[in-house]
Design a protein around this motif. Structure first.
Motif, PDB file in Angstrom:
ATOM      1  N   VAL A 172       1.433  -4.875  -8.229  1.00  0.00           N
ATOM      2  CA  VAL A 172       0.327  -4.317  -7.450  1.00  0.00           C
ATOM      3  C   VAL A 172       0.181  -5.162  -6.192  1.00  0.00           C
ATOM      4  N   THR A 173       0.330  -4.546  -5.012  1.00  0.00           N
ATOM      5  CA  THR A 173       0.365  -5.334  -3.782  1.00  0.00           C
ATOM      6  C   THR A 173       0.010  -4.463  -2.569  1.00  0.00           C
ATOM      7  N   GLY A 174       0.148  -5.043  -1.377  1.00  0.00           N
ATOM      8  CA  GLY A 174      -0.075  -4.305  -0.137  1.00  0.00           C
ATOM      9  C   GLY A 174      -1.425  -4.542   0.493  1.00  0.00           C
ATOM     10  N   SER A 175      -2.411  -4.937  -0.320  1.00  0.00           N
ATOM     11  CA  SER A 175      -3.774  -5.154   0.160  1.00  0.00           C
ATOM     12  C   SER A 175      -4.542  -5.973  -0.868  1.00  0.00           C
ATOM     13  N   LEU A 176      -5.215  -7.032  -0.409  1.00  0.00           N
ATOM     14  CA  LEU A 176      -6.026  -7.821  -1.338  1.00  0.00           C
ATOM     15  C   LEU A 176      -7.142  -6.976  -1.949  1.00  0.00           C
ATOM     16  N   TYR A 177      -7.666  -6.046  -1.153  1.00  0.00           N
ATOM     17  CA  TYR A 177      -8.738  -5.192  -1.668  1.00  0.00           C
ATOM     18  C   TYR A 177      -8.240  -4.333  -2.830  1.00  0.00           C
ATOM     19  N   LEU A 178      -7.047  -3.744  -2.669  1.00  0.00           N
ATOM     20  CA  LEU A 178      -6.481  -2.938  -3.754  1.00  0.00           C
ATOM     21  C   LEU A 178      -6.214  -3.799  -4.980  1.00  0.00           C
ATOM     22  N   VAL A 179      -5.591  -4.953  -4.743  1.00  0.00           N
ATOM     23  CA  VAL A 179      -5.227  -5.845  -5.843  1.00  0.00           C
ATOM     24  C   VAL A 179      -6.466  -6.256  -6.633  1.00  0.00           C
ATOM     25  N   GLY A 180      -7.517  -6.644  -5.917  1.00  0.00           N
ATOM     26  CA  GLY A 180      -8.751  -7.035  -6.597  1.00  0.00           C
ATOM     27  C   GLY A 180      -9.379  -5.881  -7.348  1.00  0.00           C
ATOM     28  N   TYR A 181      -9.343  -4.697  -6.760  1.00  0.00           N
ATOM     29  CA  TYR A 181      -9.923  -3.507  -7.375  1.00  0.00           C
ATOM     30  C   TYR A 181      -9.192  -3.145  -8.666  1.00  0.00           C
TER      31      TYR A 181
END
Length: 441
Positions: A421-430
């Motif tokens: 899961v990667t590409g954006s810290l927001y996505l990863v945290g979510y």
């Protein structure tokens, strides 16, 4: 459901998502100066370690903070973005701000902004800086480790006069704000160096960025310390247990330093942090070698090559958000011999989606694309479809809902592999929050 004070705080902060900050003729700096005057904060009362760069800012900041905390040196830490809660951005001596104090500070700022005549020109980063410095001032904190948002001159924090300016790795990122060449980007970021800056820690490999800073070195009184010139490291080992490396600088020669943060790029970040500590030694601070080593080992940074197993599925979370970071992530995954079952990612608007996707390509691992958790940063569906149509050689799936994308990733999972899961810290945290709280079923 009862509407709480914290809900009011989140509603206020969310109103700044997607705002465009005016930066012409230093207008965002004018706003920042006036806002700090509004809340009676003088930034000159702080000693700043200000960190800019394209990659590794957050990890470098955490390494520095860990060393300071282990030596009981009072300091504040500001980083961004957060993974799941705003409070993650603000810490003193290794402890995050508590929700009650955070809410109190934010609501006070909201109240004071109501009568500010230029309140419509206040941006998200302006508010973050107001919160951070209010928090630090309340607790009598003078030394601040500050991670810049975007760039140097481009960032509202460029009103600071840092004692130590830190440059992590530089690459092409945020070109819509910083410029279309490395020279443009390092020119913008180099503006954190002020006439009063004592040290500039130049921790990048990028040749163009280094050459630019070398030119600046000859025309100012700041002491420059360059990676591979004034301090260096040798990586002894790097695997899924962490890194072991040697460091040689102006004051310290350290052997068998270990980090639990994964990936050889973390050796570079840790070395940059030690170079900052060496500069602090020359500013009168005292440190011990064995405590530095322990602090580097104890340093933690969620969602930086973080592996979590849940209900028989192994996830690898990493907030890589530009091409260089994704390439580095891929190299580490291949070095560790990990097998990827699928790549779940979202990519912010104003990024080159195809280039980024190809940077993290693994054979037989399909992409699972999902919108950015922040609506304001979403790439339009038509743009995504256009990018995907040009990459017919790579299997891709697009899901409008993040939970549906996660379910598909779990369905594709095979034993002894990882869901990346990667590409954006927001996505990863979510996604990490969903996995830990709701599982994968």
């Amino acid at each position: 459901m009862k509407y709480t004070e914290y809900d009011q705080v989140l509603s206020f902060l969310s109103s700044y998502n997607g705002r465009t900050t005016r930066r012409d003729n230093g207008y965002h700096h004018k706003i920042m100066t006036e806002l700090l005057q509004l809340i009676h904060i003088n930034p000159e009362k702080f000693t700043f370690i200000q960190i800019t760069g394209s990659c590794g800012k957050g990890s470098t900041a955490q390494f520095i903070s860990s060393i300071l905390t282990h030596h009981a040196i009072d300091h504040g830490l500001f980083t961004g973005p957060h993974l799941s809660a705003y409070e993650e951005r603000f810490a003193i001596n290794g402890s995050l701000i508590d929700r009650e104090e955070f809410s109190s500070i934010v609501l006070d700022i909201e109240k004071k902004l109501k009568d500010y005549p230029l309140k419509e020109d206040v941006g998200h980063m302006h508010v973050m800086i107001m919160i951070a410095l209010t928090f630090f001032q309340r607790h009598g904190i003078k030394l601040v480790v500050f991670e810049n948002g975007v760039g140097g001159k481009t960032d509202p924090s460029n009103i600071f006069d840092p004692t130590i300016a830190v440059f992590t790795e530089i690459t092409m990122d945020h070109s819509h704000l910083l410029g279309s060449t490395i020279e443009d980007i390092i020119l913008d970021k180099s503006c954190i160096i002020k006439p009063t800056t004592k040290y500039a820690i130049c921790g990048m490999n990028n040749v163009q960025a280094r050459n630019f800073l070398l030119k600046i070195e000859h025309h100012c009184d700041t002491i420059f310390r360059f990676l591979h010139r004034d301090y260096n490291f040798i990586t002894k080992s790097s695997d899924t247990n962490g890194n072991t490396f040697y460091f040689k600088g102006t004051h310290y020669a350290l052997k068998n330093i270990q980090t639990k943060l994964l990936g050889t790029h973390q050796v570079q970040n840790a070395s940059n942090a030690i170079a900052v500590i060496e500069a602090l030694v020359e500013c009168g601070y005292s440190f011990q070698k064995d405590i530095i080593t322990q602090a580097l080992y104890d340093a933690a940074m969620p969602c930086r090559m973080e592996m979590i197993e849940k209900n028989g599925v192994t996830f690898l979370f990493d907030g890589a958000h530009n091409t260089l970071e994704l390439k580095t992530l891929k190299e580490s995954i291949e070095t560790f011999g990990l097998q990827v079952s699928s790549v779940m990612l979202s990519i912010s608007s104003n990024k080159d989606m195809e280039t980024m996707m190809r940077s993290i390509y693994f054979e037989d691992a399909p992409y699972i694309i999902t919108p950015h958790p922040f609506t304001e940063r979403n790439i339009r569906a038509e743009q995504i479809e256009k990018s995907l149509s040009s990459m017919q050689d790579i299997p891709c799936f697009y899901f409008h809902e993040i939970k549906n994308a996660l379910q598909h990733a779990v369905q594709l999972y095979q034993k002894n592999q990882v869901v990346l899961v990667t590409g954006s810290l927001y996505l990863v945290g979510y996604v990490k929050k969903i996995v830990l709280n709701e599982g994968t079923e």
